[in-house]
Design a protein around this motif. Structure first.
Motif, PDB file in Angstrom:
ATOM      1  N   ALA A 122       0.743  -1.095  -0.042  1.00  0.00           N
ATOM      2  CA  ALA A 122       0.010   0.043   0.016  1.00  0.00           C
ATOM      3  C   ALA A 122       0.796   1.210  -0.126  1.00  0.00           C
ATOM      4  O   ALA A 122       0.197   2.291  -0.130  1.00  0.00           O
ATOM      5  CB  ALA A 122      -0.805  -0.020   1.290  1.00  0.00           C
ATOM      6  N   GLY A 123       2.192   1.253   0.087  1.00  0.00           N
ATOM      7  CA  GLY A 123       3.154   2.208   0.437  1.00  0.00           C
ATOM      8  C   GLY A 123       3.016   3.202  -0.564  1.00  0.00           C
ATOM      9  O   GLY A 123       3.075   4.378  -0.355  1.00  0.00           O
ATOM     10  N   GLY A 124       2.989   2.942  -1.929  1.00  0.00           N
ATOM     11  CA  GLY A 124       2.953   3.837  -3.151  1.00  0.00           C
ATOM     12  C   GLY A 124       1.720   4.576  -3.034  1.00  0.00           C
ATOM     13  O   GLY A 124       1.777   5.829  -3.293  1.00  0.00           O
ATOM     14  N   LEU A 125       0.415   4.228  -2.936  1.00  0.00           N
ATOM     15  CA  LEU A 125      -0.700   4.702  -2.840  1.00  0.00           C
ATOM     16  C   LEU A 125      -0.750   5.649  -1.638  1.00  0.00           C
ATOM     17  O   LEU A 125      -1.296   6.795  -1.846  1.00  0.00           O
ATOM     18  CB  LEU A 125      -1.988   3.957  -2.747  1.00  0.00           C
ATOM     19  N   LEU A 126      -0.152   5.271  -0.693  1.00  0.00           N
ATOM     20  CA  LEU A 126      -0.191   6.014   0.708  1.00  0.00           C
ATOM     21  C   LEU A 126       0.582   7.341   0.365  1.00  0.00           C
ATOM     22  O   LEU A 126       0.387   8.432   0.735  1.00  0.00           O
ATOM     23  CB  LEU A 126       0.322   5.253   1.714  1.00  0.00           C
ATOM     24  N   ALA A 127       1.958   7.125  -0.322  1.00  0.00           N
ATOM     25  CA  ALA A 127       2.831   8.132  -0.489  1.00  0.00           C
ATOM     26  C   ALA A 127       2.280   9.440  -1.463  1.00  0.00           C
ATOM     27  O   ALA A 127       2.255  10.359  -1.169  1.00  0.00           O
ATOM     28  CB  ALA A 127       3.978   7.666  -1.289  1.00  0.00           C
ATOM     29  N   LEU A 128       1.320   8.680  -2.462  1.00  0.00           N
ATOM     30  CA  LEU A 128       0.832   9.787  -3.290  1.00  0.00           C
ATOM     31  C   LEU A 128      -0.424  10.509  -2.533  1.00  0.00           C
ATOM     32  O   LEU A 128      -0.530  11.761  -2.800  1.00  0.00           O
ATOM     33  CB  LEU A 128       0.130   8.949  -4.379  1.00  0.00           C
ATOM     34  N   ALA A 129      -1.246   9.816  -1.720  1.00  0.00           N
ATOM     35  CA  ALA A 129      -2.205  10.458  -0.995  1.00  0.00           C
ATOM     36  C   ALA A 129      -1.591  11.554  -0.073  1.00  0.00           C
ATOM     37  O   ALA A 129      -2.122  12.572  -0.003  1.00  0.00           O
ATOM     38  CB  ALA A 129      -2.766   9.497  -0.344  1.00  0.00           C
ATOM     39  N   GLU A 130      -0.416  11.143   0.495  1.00  0.00           N
ATOM     40  CA  GLU A 130       0.108  12.023   1.365  1.00  0.00           C
ATOM     41  C   GLU A 130       0.857  13.659   0.675  1.00  0.00           C
ATOM     42  O   GLU A 130       0.744  14.444   1.031  1.00  0.00           O
ATOM     43  CB  GLU A 130       1.370  11.295   2.355  1.00  0.00           C
ATOM     44  N   PHE A 131       1.391  12.851  -0.416  1.00  0.00           N
ATOM     45  CA  PHE A 131       1.960  14.061  -1.379  1.00  0.00           C
ATOM     46  C   PHE A 131       0.832  15.218  -1.631  1.00  0.00           C
ATOM     47  O   PHE A 131       1.025  16.400  -1.435  1.00  0.00           O
ATOM     48  CB  PHE A 131       2.525  13.687  -2.602  1.00  0.00           C
ATOM     49  N   VAL A 132      -0.480  14.742  -2.071  1.00  0.00           N
ATOM     50  CA  VAL A 132      -1.427  15.627  -2.418  1.00  0.00           C
ATOM     51  C   VAL A 132      -1.846  16.573  -1.176  1.00  0.00           C
ATOM     52  O   VAL A 132      -2.519  17.592  -1.316  1.00  0.00           O
ATOM     53  CB  VAL A 132      -2.441  15.013  -3.428  1.00  0.00           C
ATOM     54  N   THR A 133      -1.898  15.892   0.074  1.00  0.00           N
ATOM     55  CA  THR A 133      -2.373  16.500   1.127  1.00  0.00           C
ATOM     56  C   THR A 133      -1.396  17.340   1.916  1.00  0.00           C
ATOM     57  O   THR A 133      -1.847  17.826   3.021  1.00  0.00           O
ATOM     58  CB  THR A 133      -3.383  15.275   1.962  1.00  0.00           C
ATOM     59  N   ARG A 134      -0.186  17.145   1.800  1.00  0.00           N
ATOM     60  CA  ARG A 134       0.962  17.781   2.635  1.00  0.00           C
ATOM     61  C   ARG A 134       1.176  18.870   1.796  1.00  0.00           C
ATOM     62  O   ARG A 134       2.439  19.429   2.158  1.00  0.00           O
ATOM     63  CB  ARG A 134       1.888  16.993   2.891  1.00  0.00           C
ATOM     64  N   ARG A 135       0.817  19.453   0.670  1.00  0.00           N
ATOM     65  CA  ARG A 135       1.298  20.523   0.029  1.00  0.00           C
ATOM     66  C   ARG A 135       1.104  21.761   0.755  1.00  0.00           C
ATOM     67  O   ARG A 135       0.363  22.010   1.331  1.00  0.00           O
ATOM     68  CB  ARG A 135       0.577  20.684  -1.341  1.00  0.00           C
ATOM     69  N   ASN A 136       2.202  22.669   0.701  1.00  0.00           N
ATOM     70  CA  ASN A 136       1.998  23.771   1.358  1.00  0.00           C
ATOM     71  C   ASN A 136       2.127  25.083   0.325  1.00  0.00           C
ATOM     72  O   ASN A 136       2.562  26.080   0.735  1.00  0.00           O
ATOM     73  CB  ASN A 136       3.182  23.941   2.446  1.00  0.00           C
ATOM     74  N   ASN A 137       1.780  25.044  -0.744  1.00  0.00           N
ATOM     75  CA  ASN A 137       2.095  26.084  -1.645  1.00  0.00           C
ATOM     76  C   ASN A 137       0.872  26.170  -2.738  1.00  0.00           C
ATOM     77  O   ASN A 137      -0.020  25.166  -2.747  1.00  0.00           O
ATOM     78  CB  ASN A 137       3.403  26.282  -2.478  1.00  0.00           C
TER      79      ASN A 137
END
Length: 379
Positions: A364-379
């Protein structure tokens, strides 16, 4: 195991990880100054870079099938050409949605399923860009990806028609795909387009209503249709191409939807407080357009003096001098804090759905990484 994993986890044979395990790994920071964690930084970047390199040649090949006039608009929109038709090295986007297709396929079916899902990934990216072309026209957004939007260069009609052509290309790609899952994938993507259109129609209808006439639940439903639906569809298409069971397809669709709603919540925060140097859009563009974004509606419905002040500001035409005052009213009324907390809650729900379909944290790590990527944006 999916091919994108960079972490190694061990556990006794036959022991399934709890949902809590994925939730701990999937929690998002609500402090926008927090830097990216190990999952949403290098791993997500590697996935997106790999997907962009894989998808772009097929995406360009699909666009080549368009008539010359529409092809020119589309190439400009993707950043491949300047307005005069000369080559450009522009930004075609992060490829998050095709990455979800391919990563979901790999998580449930391995590298072969990932390779088989390439057309589906391209189709999802085409549909995404169809929505962008149309949204820019309807929202009158003048910039995207740090350049003028297609409608400002070629006119409304040409931008709309180019978007229509991309949607048709997407459905044709799946119709011509010999993979056994292509028919189900095509039907699911077509249903998703209808839902996207319904969400956009709801969004435009909300903008015609007064600031006191909009409820938070209906704005959340609209955001799920506009944003969550396509991310959910991307994950579901990957599952279909992996030959997954129906319940796993449904769970991955729900995972994508919840992550998509978290994405929209953060995106709305960025739309008010983001740095134009990073976003490619003017500061406070959503407030200037009097958009009823999620933080704004949360603030409007919170009660209290700040909510009343915000409602009064939203009743009158935009004044540049009021921009800071409006943003401050949203924040004082709790809109920013609510949006960040709600994004964290939606990500927790997403992790529960992901654990149902892909219980192994490694896979599941790849999907989790992508989900975190889009929700941890700060710009």
């Amino acid at each position: 195991m999916g091919e994108f994993m960079t972490e190694t986890h061990t556990r006794p044979a036959g022991v399934r990880p709890s949902t809590e395990t994925l939730e701990r790994r999937g929690s998002i920071a609500t402090d926008r100054d927090d830097g990216p964690g190990p999952l949403d930084g290098p791993e997500a970047a590697a996935i997106l870079e790999r997907v962009r390199a894989t998808v772009d040649p097929e995406l360009r090949a699909a666009v080549e099938a368009l008539p010359t006039s529409l092809r020119r608009i589309t190439r400009y929109h993707f950043g491949w050409e300047h307005a005069d038709g000369t080559p450009a090295a522009g930004n075609a986007g992060k490829a998050i949605r095709p990455a979800l297709v391919l990563t979901a396929a790999a998580a449930l079916g391995g590298p072969r399923a990932r390779a088989a899902a390439l057309r589906a990934a391209v189709a999802v990216e085409l549909v995404h860009n169809f929505t962008l072309l149309h949204d820019d026209v309807m929202d009158r957004d003048a910039t995207r990806r740090h350049r003028a939007t297609a409608w400002t260069v070629f006119g409304d009609a040409d931008a709309i028609l180019a978007g229509d052509a991309l949607q048709a290309l997407a459905l044709r790609l799946l119709a011509e795909d010999p993979h056994p899952a292509s028919a189900a994938a095509g039907a699911r993507l077509a249903d998703c387009v209808v839902e996207l259109c319904a969400g956009q129609q709801a969004d435009t209808a909300l903008e015609k209503r007064g600031p006191g006439e909009v409820g938070l639940d209906e704005v959340l439903a609209m955001a799920e249709a506009k944003t969550g639906a396509l991310l959910g569809c991307a994950c579901a298409l990957g599952a279909l191409y992996a030959g997954a069971a129906d319940e796993d397809v449904v769970a991955l669709d729900a995972f994508g939807r919840e992550a998509g709603l978290a994405f929209q919540l953060i995106d709305d925060v960025i739309g008010i407080w983001g740095d134009p140097c990073h976003t490619g859009k003017p500061a406070g563009a959503d407030l200037a357009a009097r958009k009823k974004s999620l933080p704004v509606v949360a603030a409007l419905t919170s009660g209290g003096p700040a909510a009343a002040e915000l409602a009064a500001l939203y009743e009158v035409p935009y004044d540049e001098e009021d921009l800071q005052r409006t943003a401050l009213a949203v924040e004082r009324a709790g809109g920013r804090d609510w949006a960040q907390a709600q994004a964290a809650e939606r990500m927790a729900r997403a992790m529960q759905e992901l654990a149902r379909a892909v219980p192994d944290p490694e896979e599941a790590g790849g999907l989790l990484a992508l989900a975190e990527f889009v929700t941890r944006r700060n710009n």
